[in-house]
Enzyme design. Sequence first.
Site, PDB file in Angstrom:
ATOM      1  N   ASP A   9     -59.228 -61.852  23.003  1.00 59.40           N
ATOM      2  CA  ASP A   9     -59.416 -62.568  24.250  1.00 59.40           C
ATOM      3  C   ASP A   9     -59.096 -61.551  25.357  1.00 59.40           C
ATOM      4  OD1 ASP A   9     -59.581 -64.782  26.079  1.00 59.40           O
ATOM      5  OD2 ASP A   9     -57.388 -64.770  26.143  1.00 59.40           O
ATOM      6  N   LEU A  10     -59.541 -61.807  26.566  1.00 66.21           N
ATOM      7  CA  LEU A  10     -59.321 -60.831  27.639  1.00 66.21           C
ATOM      8  C   LEU A  10     -58.169 -61.248  28.565  1.00 66.21           C
ATOM      9  CD1 LEU A  10     -60.292 -58.296  29.211  1.00 66.21           C
ATOM     10  CD2 LEU A  10     -61.916 -59.782  30.391  1.00 66.21           C
ATOM     11  N   ASP A  11     -58.398 -62.382  29.266  1.00 66.02           N
ATOM     12  CA  ASP A  11     -57.419 -62.841  30.258  1.00 66.02           C
ATOM     13  C   ASP A  11     -56.130 -63.262  29.560  1.00 66.02           C
ATOM     14  OD1 ASP A  11     -59.233 -62.580  32.478  1.00 66.02           O
ATOM     15  OD2 ASP A  11     -60.242 -64.386  31.799  1.00 66.02           O
ATOM     16  N   THR A  17     -55.090 -61.598  34.498  1.00 68.54           N
ATOM     17  CA  THR A  17     -55.958 -62.025  35.597  1.00 68.54           C
ATOM     18  C   THR A  17     -55.575 -63.407  36.114  1.00 68.54           C
ATOM     19  OG1 THR A  17     -57.435 -62.693  33.862  1.00 68.54           O
ATOM     20  CG2 THR A  17     -58.047 -60.701  35.073  1.00 68.54           C
ATOM     21  N   LYS A  45     -55.613 -71.869  31.846  1.00 64.50           N
ATOM     22  CA  LYS A  45     -55.722 -70.706  30.956  1.00 64.50           C
ATOM     23  C   LYS A  45     -56.653 -70.988  29.783  1.00 64.50           C
ATOM     24  CE  LYS A  45     -51.537 -68.362  32.308  1.00 64.50           C
ATOM     25  NZ  LYS A  45     -50.178 -67.957  31.987  1.00 64.50           N
ATOM     26  N   SER A 114     -64.217 -63.664  25.074  1.00 65.38           N
ATOM     27  CA  SER A 114     -63.623 -64.240  26.288  1.00 65.38           C
ATOM     28  C   SER A 114     -64.542 -65.268  26.922  1.00 65.38           C
ATOM     29  CB  SER A 114     -63.354 -63.114  27.292  1.00 65.38           C
ATOM     30  OG  SER A 114     -63.144 -63.640  28.581  1.00 65.38           O
ATOM     31  N   ALA A 115     -63.958 -66.357  27.422  1.00 63.18           N
ATOM     32  CA  ALA A 115     -64.735 -67.400  28.108  1.00 63.18           C
ATOM     33  C   ALA A 115     -65.245 -66.919  29.468  1.00 63.18           C
ATOM     34  CB  ALA A 115     -63.857 -68.629  28.312  1.00 63.18           C
ATOM     35  N   LYS A 145     -63.931 -72.646  23.703  1.00 64.85           N
ATOM     36  CA  LYS A 145     -62.795 -72.752  22.789  1.00 64.85           C
ATOM     37  C   LYS A 145     -62.170 -74.133  23.036  1.00 64.85           C
ATOM     38  CE  LYS A 145     -61.900 -67.841  23.596  1.00 64.85           C
ATOM     39  NZ  LYS A 145     -61.067 -66.875  24.294  1.00 64.85           N
ATOM     40  N   GLU A 169     -54.995 -63.922  20.884  1.00 63.67           N
ATOM     41  CA  GLU A 169     -55.183 -64.989  21.872  1.00 63.67           C
ATOM     42  C   GLU A 169     -53.886 -65.376  22.572  1.00 63.67           C
ATOM     43  OE1 GLU A 169     -56.723 -67.197  23.581  1.00 63.67           O
ATOM     44  OE2 GLU A 169     -58.791 -66.903  22.970  1.00 63.67           O
ATOM     45  N   ASP A 170     -53.987 -65.767  23.851  1.00 61.96           N
ATOM     46  CA  ASP A 170     -52.798 -66.259  24.563  1.00 61.96           C
ATOM     47  C   ASP A 170     -52.868 -67.756  24.853  1.00 61.96           C
ATOM     48  OD1 ASP A 170     -54.844 -65.986  26.552  1.00 61.96           O
ATOM     49  OD2 ASP A 170     -53.276 -66.187  28.072  1.00 61.96           O
TER      50      ASP A 170
HETATM   51  C1  BG6 Z   1     -60.740 -67.438  30.755  1.00 67.78           C
HETATM   52  C2  BG6 Z   1     -59.549 -67.685  31.641  1.00 67.78           C
HETATM   53  O1  BG6 Z   1     -60.581 -66.240  30.071  1.00 67.78           O
HETATM   54  O2  BG6 Z   1     -61.943 -67.379  31.526  1.00 67.78           O
HETATM   55  C3  BG6 Z   1     -59.779 -68.963  32.446  1.00 67.78           C
HETATM   56  O3  BG6 Z   1     -58.387 -67.818  30.854  1.00 67.78           O
HETATM   57  C4  BG6 Z   1     -61.083 -68.857  33.223  1.00 67.78           C
HETATM   58  O4  BG6 Z   1     -58.689 -69.176  33.311  1.00 67.78           O
HETATM   59  C5  BG6 Z   1     -62.222 -68.569  32.267  1.00 67.78           C
HETATM   60  O5  BG6 Z   1     -61.327 -70.069  33.933  1.00 67.78           O
HETATM   61  C6  BG6 Z   1     -63.575 -68.420  32.977  1.00 67.78           C
HETATM   62  O6  BG6 Z   1     -63.547 -67.279  33.771  1.00 67.78           O
HETATM   63  P1  BG6 Z   1     -64.652 -66.855  34.818  1.00 67.78           P
HETATM   64  O7  BG6 Z   1     -64.300 -65.433  35.127  1.00 67.78           O
HETATM   65  O8  BG6 Z   1     -65.994 -66.983  34.160  1.00 67.78           O
HETATM   66  O9  BG6 Z   1     -64.527 -67.775  35.996  1.00 67.78           O
HETATM   67 MG    MG Z   2     -56.668 -65.921  27.614  1.00 65.66          MG
END
Ligand code: BG6
Ligand code: MG
Length: 216
Positions: A9-11, A17, A45, A114-115, A145, A169-170
């Site tokens: 996962d990224l964030d 972020t 998150k 990552s989402a 997810k 993952e967090d």
């Molecule tokens: C996830 C974050 O990785 O991405 C969420 O944990 C965020 O907080 C989601 O809403 C979507 O991100 P983005 O950059 O497409 O708005």
């Molecule tokens: Mg995350």
Amino acid sequence: MEIKACIFDLDGVIVDTAKYHFVAWREIARELGFEFTEEHNERLKGVSRMRSLEILLEVGGITLDQQTKERLAERKNKDYLSYILQMTPDEILPRAKDFLLELRQHNVKIALGSASKNAMVILNRLQIAHLFDAVIDGTKVTKAKPDPEIFLKGAEELHIPPENCVVFEDAEAGIEAAIAAKMKCVGIGSRKILGKANLVIPGFVDFSFQKLNELK
Ligand code: BG6
Ligand code: MG
């Protein structure tokens, strides 16, 4: 079980972020006339952009039509982008890059799961895009997810069976997605929230490929 791939996962795993998401969402809340706190932000998150807005509106007790919601989500993203476009490689979480490099040395494939639809922007700002063999982000999936789609696509692009993959993952929804994908998972954060993971670590400091292998 041989570990042949790791999906990150990224964030909250590679970079923090959440603080930028927070200030951008807080601004939207202020304009709508209510306070959005860091505690509220915890609920966002791992959640998609539109779902994040819906949670924010729930906090404020506000109902809006679809068109207004789309406009606000777009505005929030413009703000968020202005922050992440300023990011530098020193914002990578401690030792996360060293761990990626160590995996590569051991011929373990690496994917992002990552989402975020901004994942590529962030990887480029951090100058680590080249370390990933596959990037599955919010532009490539239809199910959020805890659905396993994102991790299964990662494994597919890497040509590695799910049972040989480990997810980092967090978010609780991310751990559930990894379990649903029949992958092993390492939680980054607190055991209280990520208890379903095979292993929970506070971060990559003091973690290594050797410790990862203990998961077997
Ligand atoms: C996830 C974050 O990785 O991405 C969420 O944990 C965020 O907080 C989601 O809403 C979507 O991100 P983005 O950059 O497409 O708005
Ligand atoms: Mg995350």
